[in-house]
Design a protein around this motif. Structure first.
Motif, mmCIF file in Angstrom:
data_model
loop_
_atom_site.group_PDB
_atom_site.id
_atom_site.type_symbol
_atom_site.label_atom_id
_atom_site.label_comp_id
_atom_site.label_asym_id
_atom_site.label_seq_id
_atom_site.Cartn_x
_atom_site.Cartn_y
_atom_site.Cartn_z
ATOM 1 N N TRP A 53 0.834 -1.205 0.000
ATOM 2 C CA TRP A 53 0.000 0.000 0.000
ATOM 3 C C TRP A 53 0.872 1.259 0.000
ATOM 4 O O TRP A 53 0.582 2.220 -0.726
ATOM 5 C CB TRP A 53 -0.913 -0.002 1.224
ATOM 6 C CG TRP A 53 -1.905 1.129 1.219
ATOM 7 C CD1 TRP A 53 -3.163 1.124 0.687
ATOM 8 C CD2 TRP A 53 -1.692 2.448 1.737
ATOM 9 N NE1 TRP A 53 -3.755 2.350 0.842
ATOM 10 C CE2 TRP A 53 -2.876 3.191 1.487
ATOM 11 C CE3 TRP A 53 -0.637 3.067 2.378
ATOM 12 C CZ2 TRP A 53 -3.018 4.515 1.861
ATOM 13 C CZ3 TRP A 53 -0.772 4.401 2.759
ATOM 14 C CH2 TRP A 53 -1.948 5.109 2.505
ATOM 15 N N ASP B 273 -9.692 4.183 -4.648
ATOM 16 C CA ASP B 273 -9.485 2.771 -4.302
ATOM 17 C C ASP B 273 -8.355 2.624 -3.286
ATOM 18 O O ASP B 273 -8.437 1.818 -2.353
ATOM 19 C CB ASP B 273 -9.163 1.973 -5.569
ATOM 20 C CG ASP B 273 -8.887 0.508 -5.269
ATOM 21 O OD1 ASP B 273 -9.812 -0.199 -4.843
ATOM 22 O OD2 ASP B 273 -7.723 0.075 -5.447
ATOM 23 N N ARG C 49 -8.600 0.990 0.387
ATOM 24 C CA ARG C 49 -7.733 -0.120 0.808
ATOM 25 C C ARG C 49 -7.063 0.158 2.146
ATOM 26 O O ARG C 49 -6.780 -0.759 2.920
ATOM 27 C CB ARG C 49 -6.670 -0.386 -0.258
ATOM 28 C CG ARG C 49 -7.160 -1.193 -1.449
ATOM 29 C CD ARG C 49 -6.155 -1.125 -2.592
ATOM 30 N NE ARG C 49 -4.803 -1.484 -2.163
ATOM 31 C CZ ARG C 49 -3.707 -1.196 -2.861
ATOM 32 N NH1 ARG C 49 -3.801 -0.540 -4.008
ATOM 33 N NH2 ARG C 49 -2.522 -1.557 -2.410
ATOM 34 N N SER D 245 -8.401 -1.327 5.483
ATOM 35 C CA SER D 245 -8.190 -2.722 5.884
ATOM 36 C C SER D 245 -6.792 -2.975 6.446
ATOM 37 O O SER D 245 -6.482 -4.092 6.860
ATOM 38 C CB SER D 245 -8.428 -3.652 4.687
ATOM 39 O OG SER D 245 -7.487 -3.389 3.655
#
Length: 332
Positions: A208, A237, A241, A244
């Motif tokens: 990430w 997006d 993400r 999480s």
């Protein structure tokens, strides 16, 4: 001769009685010695017991040699092989060697446990395997041996590591805590159930962070004018993400704030574009007598220019930018 015949009958009778039940080494040895003088007479029952006796003596000799090897502990694999063979041969004897066979079984279990203990360090094994191994050691009363003490310490260290890992995985934590756990795991000779989850958590966070680098540069106004514009859907997006991730990072908050800024810019400029369209429609029907058109026009030119400049500085491919450019051209 008559006396010899009587002894033969007595020997046959006694041997038959012994053979009719469980045949023990001590009983056989007594009979063999008792009727040692009847070697010249063929007594089938006595011959059988003599053979049993010979086989048992051979087995006992092997047993004594093997026990010496076990005590000296020269080669762990050889005693196991010898003990297994000894146990199998002892079970097939026609005579029960009362003391020897149970000892062989115990020593074989000990040797097998010791060999399994060695595998803990040769190749990492599960914590359940180690626990079972230590339970066997306690049962065999060999848990105080150095090898099993070391295995017990390994299990204790692994359990402590697992408890810490489970605690860390239960909530967001710092990246250095996760990496510290991975470093600690290298020195633990056991399969750690939570290690894969720790590694996955680190991997997801690092992936990430790599993906977020261009957007973080844009958020910091560090993107150069020569860079290609970033796509807004990919940005959204990326922010989604981040929800999480189980790692405490500053970057998600930076990008969330940046995304909110972009979305606010979009909302504001939807209204600005609508104002521009309305003013241009009004200008088409203006006869030049309404002095309020020009000030509004000049104000919109300034606002559209500022909005376009700020929008371009965001470094994102925003659909409002070309519309603002068109509006700027129309406004003159």
């Amino acid at each position: 001769i008559l006396d010899l015949l009587k002894k033969s009958e007595l020997a046959r009778d006694k041997c038959s009685k012994v053979l009719s039940g469980s045949v023990f080494f001590k009983n056989v040895e007594e009979l063999v010695h008792e009727f040692d003088g009847l070697c010249s007479i063929n007594i089938p029952e006595l011959n059988i017991l003599r053979q049993y006796h010979v086989d048992a003596l051979s087995w006992i000799s092997r047993f004594n040699d093997t026990m010496i090897d076990v005590r000296e502990g020269k080669d762990q694999r050889k005693p196991i092989s010898d003990l297994s063979s000894l146990l199998q041969d002892g079970a097939s004897l026609g005579i029960q060697v009362v003391e020897g066979l149970p000892l062989v079984e115990i020593e074989l279990k000990k040797a097998s446990s010791q060999e399994k203990a060695q595998t803990v360090y040769a190749a990492r094994t599960s914590l359940d395997f180690i626990e079972q191994l230590l339970s066997e050691a306690v049962e065999l009363q060999i848990e105080a041996e150095k090898l099993f003490v070391e295995v017990s310490e390994t299990l204790s260290t692994a359990r402590c590591w697992e408890e810490k890992a489970i605690s860390i995985l239960a909530s967001e934590t710092q990246m250095y805590d996760l990496k510290d756990l991975v470093r600690m795991s290298v020195n633990i000779d056991a399969i750690l159930p939570s290690l894969k989850a720790i590694e996955n958590t680190i991997s997801l966070a690092e992936t990430w962070l790599r993906d977020s680098e261009p957007f973080l540069s844009a958020a910091a106004s560090a993107a150069s004018s020569g860079c290609s514009l970033l796509e807004l859907p990919a940005f959204k997006d990326l922010v989604a993400r981040s929800k999480s991730l189980s790692v405490q990072l500053q970057e998600p908050m930076i990008l969330e704030t940046f995304l909110l800024d972009c979305e606010r810019w979009q909302r504001d400029n939807h209204q600005l574009l609508q104002e521009t369209e309305d003013l241009l429609d009004t200008a088409k029907t203006d006869d030049g007598k309404h002095s309020t058109i020009l000030p509004k026009l000049m104000d919109l030119i300034t606002r559209v220019g500022n909005a376009r400049t700020y929008g371009m500085s965001l470094g994102l491919n925003l659909e409002e930018l070309p519309r603002l450019h068109t509006a700027s051209l129309k406004l003159g």
